[in-house]
Design a protein around this motif. Sequence first.
Motif, PDB file in Angstrom:
ATOM      1  N   TYR A  93      21.578  13.685 -89.344  1.00 22.53           N
ATOM      2  CA  TYR A  93      22.971  13.229 -89.393  1.00 22.53           C
ATOM      3  C   TYR A  93      23.701  13.650 -88.126  1.00 22.53           C
ATOM      4  CZ  TYR A  93      24.615  17.990 -90.479  1.00 22.53           C
ATOM      5  OH  TYR A  93      24.911  19.329 -90.416  1.00 22.53           O
ATOM      6  N   ARG A  95      26.740  15.713 -86.514  1.00 26.24           N
ATOM      7  CA  ARG A  95      27.585  16.851 -86.894  1.00 26.24           C
ATOM      8  C   ARG A  95      29.033  16.696 -86.440  1.00 26.24           C
ATOM      9  NH1 ARG A  95      24.887  22.032 -85.564  1.00 26.24           N
ATOM     10  NH2 ARG A  95      24.226  22.006 -87.731  1.00 26.24           N
ATOM     11  N   ASP A  96      29.240  16.132 -85.234  1.00 26.26           N
ATOM     12  CA  ASP A  96      30.595  16.068 -84.670  1.00 26.26           C
ATOM     13  C   ASP A  96      31.308  14.801 -85.134  1.00 26.26           C
ATOM     14  OD1 ASP A  96      30.079  18.414 -83.374  1.00 26.26           O
ATOM     15  OD2 ASP A  96      29.525  17.473 -81.485  1.00 26.26           O
ATOM     16  N   VAL A  97      32.480  14.986 -85.755  1.00 23.72           N
ATOM     17  CA  VAL A  97      33.274  13.879 -86.295  1.00 23.72           C
ATOM     18  C   VAL A  97      34.653  13.917 -85.659  1.00 23.72           C
ATOM     19  CG1 VAL A  97      34.320  12.907 -88.367  1.00 23.72           C
ATOM     20  CG2 VAL A  97      32.045  13.956 -88.490  1.00 23.72           C
ATOM     21  N   GLU A 107      39.501  10.839 -90.824  1.00 21.66           N
ATOM     22  CA  GLU A 107      38.160  11.297 -90.479  1.00 21.66           C
ATOM     23  C   GLU A 107      37.156  10.229 -90.922  1.00 21.66           C
ATOM     24  OE1 GLU A 107      37.885  14.794 -92.771  1.00 21.66           O
ATOM     25  OE2 GLU A 107      39.439  15.881 -91.684  1.00 21.66           O
ATOM     26  N   MET A 121      33.632   9.785 -91.676  1.00 24.53           N
ATOM     27  CA  MET A 121      32.426  10.569 -91.908  1.00 24.53           C
ATOM     28  C   MET A 121      31.170   9.713 -91.732  1.00 24.53           C
ATOM     29  SD  MET A 121      33.189  13.639 -92.314  1.00 24.53           S
ATOM     30  CE  MET A 121      34.744  14.521 -92.423  1.00 24.53           C
ATOM     31  N   TYR A 132      24.074  10.132 -93.736  1.00 19.69           N
ATOM     32  CA  TYR A 132      22.873  10.874 -93.362  1.00 19.69           C
ATOM     33  C   TYR A 132      21.664   9.969 -93.556  1.00 19.69           C
ATOM     34  CZ  TYR A 132      22.021  11.744 -98.373  1.00 19.69           C
ATOM     35  OH  TYR A 132      21.788  11.597 -99.710  1.00 19.69           O
ATOM     36  N   GLU A 156      27.154  20.437 -92.978  1.00 19.49           N
ATOM     37  CA  GLU A 156      28.154  21.061 -92.111  1.00 19.49           C
ATOM     38  C   GLU A 156      28.500  20.111 -90.973  1.00 19.49           C
ATOM     39  OE1 GLU A 156      27.715  24.279 -88.890  1.00 19.49           O
ATOM     40  OE2 GLU A 156      28.229  25.413 -90.696  1.00 19.49           O
ATOM     41  N   VAL A 157      29.787  19.760 -90.870  1.00 23.45           N
ATOM     42  CA  VAL A 157      30.251  18.900 -89.785  1.00 23.45           C
ATOM     43  C   VAL A 157      31.362  19.601 -89.029  1.00 23.45           C
ATOM     44  CG1 VAL A 157      29.672  16.792 -91.053  1.00 23.45           C
ATOM     45  CG2 VAL A 157      31.978  17.713 -91.196  1.00 23.45           C
ATOM     46  N   ASN A 158      31.538  19.230 -87.774  1.00 24.52           N
ATOM     47  CA  ASN A 158      32.645  19.725 -86.955  1.00 24.52           C
ATOM     48  C   ASN A 158      33.693  18.622 -86.869  1.00 24.52           C
ATOM     49  OD1 ASN A 158      31.323  22.171 -86.359  1.00 24.52           O
ATOM     50  ND2 ASN A 158      30.234  21.236 -84.650  1.00 24.52           N
ATOM     51  N   LEU A 215      28.340  13.891 -97.740  1.00 24.15           N
ATOM     52  CA  LEU A 215      28.109  12.629 -97.057  1.00 24.15           C
ATOM     53  C   LEU A 215      27.316  11.674 -97.939  1.00 24.15           C
ATOM     54  CD1 LEU A 215      27.089  13.916 -93.489  1.00 24.15           C
ATOM     55  CD2 LEU A 215      29.378  13.331 -94.330  1.00 24.15           C
TER      56      LEU A 215
END
Length: 283
Positions: free
Chosen positions: A76, A78-80, A87, A89, A92, A123-125, A138
């Motif tokens: 997936y 990570r950076d959103v 957001e 999203m 995955y 875990e996403v940023n 997700l």
Amino acid sequence: MSIELPDFLRWTSFNGLRTRVRAPLAAPFAKRVEYREIELSTEELLQTRGIDVDADDIEVLQDGTLGYKGRRVLVYIRDVNVMGNREHMPRYHFAFCATLSKMHQNERGERYVVATRDTGLFEVNVIGSTVQPKDVRLNVCQNCLVHITWNGFGYHQAKETRVEQVKGFTLVDFFEKYPRDLLSMKPKYTSDDAPINTYPQGWENISSTVRRLRGYRCESCSLDLSAHPRYLHVHHRNGQKNDNRDNNLVALCIGCHAQEPLHAHIRHLPDALEFRRLYGTRE
């Protein structure tokens, strides 16, 4: 009874005497504590925050799913980025589907993270004015479900049916059918009894039957090819031409077939050129 000791450092005469005899201050009585960063193993990282990897580190397994260092993994982004206070999203992935293939062609694979967590949380940023790491639930990529025909999933189904199947999909069920640990899986064949990877006798009849049973419709893009069935191919999901189980066969138009791993050569076939003239690109 407690006794409070005097603070000798406040005595001018004491400090003067200490300076004349060149006596340094004593080290603090408190025990010095050294902190060491805890290093997590690869397995622990995969089960928690995931691991940033290069596209070349990810292996496409024979069944179309994805592997990393002997483990079957999820992939997936990570950076959103926050756009207009919203957001967006990502999904995955568990297979080298049409989406991942296109990302790979566009050289965006370096943005991916691999993980084996089965909770559905990743875990996403979230990147806005600040960067906020957080666990987010997700959804699975629908192209991945199509790639392995999970419980018959395909774009020939109504949108409402697909949405319900996406909601009902769980990684616990997925990893039960496709185990994480690849190293512990015993190979089905040895070098002595492995069949040759070639089409069996009667393949034309098998292919014709599959296309007819699938309604001459591409199971990826839903294009109806009943008027031109020769542009509909039958693809082996795991790449094994001798494995003709029904769940290993999928009907794909030439355009979608060319997007499968190691099938890019198909787009240069005469039939593929004619197909694009009739139906346009499916990429």
